[in-house]
Motif scaffolding. Structure first.
Motif, PDB file in Angstrom:
ATOM      1  N   ASN A 142       0.971  -1.254   0.004  1.00 20.91           N
ATOM      2  CA  ASN A 142      -0.040   0.038   0.156  1.00 20.91           C
ATOM      3  C   ASN A 142       0.809   1.355   0.090  1.00 20.91           C
ATOM      4  O   ASN A 142       1.129   1.875   0.792  1.00 20.91           O
ATOM      5  CB  ASN A 142      -0.904   0.096   1.264  1.00 20.91           C
ATOM      6  N   PHE A 143       1.548   1.366  -1.107  1.00 21.28           N
ATOM      7  CA  PHE A 143       2.438   2.473  -1.162  1.00 21.28           C
ATOM      8  C   PHE A 143       2.145   3.864  -1.062  1.00 21.28           C
ATOM      9  O   PHE A 143       2.788   4.675  -0.311  1.00 21.28           O
ATOM     10  CB  PHE A 143       3.319   2.525  -2.622  1.00 21.28           C
ATOM     11  N   LYS A 144       0.975   4.138  -1.599  1.00 20.32           N
ATOM     12  CA  LYS A 144       0.238   5.607  -1.123  1.00 20.32           C
ATOM     13  C   LYS A 144      -0.038   5.971   0.207  1.00 20.32           C
ATOM     14  O   LYS A 144       0.387   6.995   0.665  1.00 20.32           O
ATOM     15  CB  LYS A 144      -1.021   5.775  -2.038  1.00 20.32           C
ATOM     16  N   ALA A 189       6.270   3.330  -6.070  1.00 22.64           N
ATOM     17  CA  ALA A 189       5.144   3.937  -6.720  1.00 22.64           C
ATOM     18  C   ALA A 189       5.445   4.411  -8.116  1.00 22.64           C
ATOM     19  O   ALA A 189       4.521   5.002  -8.775  1.00 22.64           O
ATOM     20  CB  ALA A 189       4.735   5.039  -5.771  1.00 22.64           C
ATOM     21  N   GLY A 190       6.655   4.462  -8.420  1.00 20.95           N
ATOM     22  CA  GLY A 190       6.869   4.782  -9.792  1.00 20.95           C
ATOM     23  C   GLY A 190       7.588   6.278  -9.609  1.00 20.95           C
ATOM     24  O   GLY A 190       7.673   6.904 -11.144  1.00 20.95           O
ATOM     25  N   ALA A 224      11.814   9.887  -5.119  1.00 26.00           N
ATOM     26  CA  ALA A 224      12.521   8.711  -4.525  1.00 26.00           C
ATOM     27  C   ALA A 224      13.926   9.218  -4.417  1.00 26.00           C
ATOM     28  O   ALA A 224      14.515   9.082  -3.237  1.00 26.00           O
ATOM     29  CB  ALA A 224      12.455   7.461  -5.353  1.00 26.00           C
ATOM     30  N   ILE A 225      14.609   9.908  -5.418  1.00 23.17           N
ATOM     31  CA  ILE A 225      15.991  10.402  -5.504  1.00 23.17           C
ATOM     32  C   ILE A 225      16.056  11.399  -4.288  1.00 23.17           C
ATOM     33  O   ILE A 225      17.069  11.492  -3.701  1.00 23.17           O
ATOM     34  CB  ILE A 225      16.150  10.729  -6.752  1.00 23.17           C
ATOM     35  N   GLU A 285      17.220   4.223 -13.551  1.00 22.05           N
ATOM     36  CA  GLU A 285      16.232   4.033 -13.762  1.00 22.05           C
ATOM     37  C   GLU A 285      15.423   5.151 -14.641  1.00 22.05           C
ATOM     38  O   GLU A 285      14.747   5.316 -15.523  1.00 22.05           O
ATOM     39  CB  GLU A 285      15.011   3.388 -13.062  1.00 22.05           C
ATOM     40  N   ALA A 286      15.458   6.320 -13.808  1.00 24.37           N
ATOM     41  CA  ALA A 286      15.159   7.631 -14.354  1.00 24.37           C
ATOM     42  C   ALA A 286      16.043   8.418 -15.284  1.00 24.37           C
ATOM     43  O   ALA A 286      15.389   9.429 -16.198  1.00 24.37           O
ATOM     44  CB  ALA A 286      14.887   8.432 -13.027  1.00 24.37           C
TER      45      ALA A 286
END
Length: 272
Positions: free
Chosen positions: A64-66, A96-97, A102-103, A129-130
């Motif tokens: 449940n990342f949100k 969550a993408g 994240a960074i 990834e980004a």
């Protein structure tokens, strides 16, 4: 002898000492009561923070990342900053993408705890990834990052007082000691290096103006307008250094030694 002197002399010494002891006892009891009251008032706050952190971790474990992001962000807004909170928040955004945030949070974790191997490893994975762009560090910055700004501040304070004691020793000593002079010279050199390191790290590419692009499809432009020519496309997670602000735009140093204007809402500073 006056009446006042007689009355003072008539007080037994043991009674005076007992009065002083009772006064000290009152201060000790008052201090203990204040400490206990503070601990009683603060302990529910820490207990609540621990519960919120555990709930966010549980949400993350259940994918449940949100909800996990919301829980970690609540802790950050309440001032419960720690490397592990930012690291977990970065992991939640990664799953969550949202690679930009994240960074951002991996960088915040490393700003608090420079030697955090998990945050360092995940930061590199998120960058790959980004396809995020990185700022070029100066050679002094690369070498000075062996310690944090706080550690350099502590070092500067220690050697400052050490040097001051050496100066006092030389002033009052009958003969000048070679050892004290050597220690004073060493203290001065370390103090200068620490001050230079603090300035370099604070004003360098990853200093107080260091920011991460969190928006999508961000273009750095030559002017404060969406129609201005593009200088550089900035994928989420790219590093910038904010130089000035004008309305809803910020002027920033960019990767590849470029400069341009980006929307203020599209980047967040690492230092809160």
């Amino acid at each position: 002898m006056s009446t006042r002197e007689n009355s003072f002399a008539s007080v037994p010494v043991c009674e005076i000492l007992q009065t002083r002891r009772r006064g000290r006892l009152r201060y000790i009891l008052a201090f203990c009561c204040a400490t206990f009251a503070f601990s009683v008032a603060v302990s529910p706050v820490f207990a609540k923070s621990d519960a919120e952190f555990a709930k966010a971790n549980q949400d993350y474990a259940q994918n449940n990342f949100k909800e996990a992001i919301s829980g970690y962000e609540t802790l950050v807004r309440s001032g419960q900053w720690s490397a592990n909170v930012f690291y977990n928040l970065g992991n939640a955004y990664f799953r969550a993408g949202d690679f930009g945030r994240a960074i951002l949070n991996y960088e915040r974790a490393l700003a608090l705890e420079r030697h955090h191997p998990e945050a360092t490893a995940n930061l590199q994975i998120a960058r790959d990834e980004a396809r995020a762009l990185e700022m070029q560090e100066s050679w002094p910055e690369r070498y000075l990052q062996i310690a944090s700004i706080n550690q350099y501040v502590i070092t500067a304070a220690v050697v400052f007082w050490m040097g001051l004691f050496c100066v006092v020793g030389l002033i009052f000593a009958r003969r000048r000691s070679a050892a004290i002079i050597a220690l004073l010279t060493f203290s001065f050199l370390v103090f200068v290096i620490a001050i230079l390191a603090i300035y370099e790290l604070d004003h360098g590419s990853k200093g107080r103006s260091f920011a991460i692009v969190t928006g999508k499809d961000v273009q750095a432009r030559l002017a404060t307008a969406d129609t201005a020519n593009s200088v550089l496309a900035l994928p989420p997670g790219s590093e910038v250094k904010i130089l000035s602000t004008r309305g809803d735009w910020v002027y920033a140093a960019l990767p590849n030694n470029l400069r341009g204007w980006i929307p203020a809402k599209s980047a967040e500073q690492v230092q809160l």
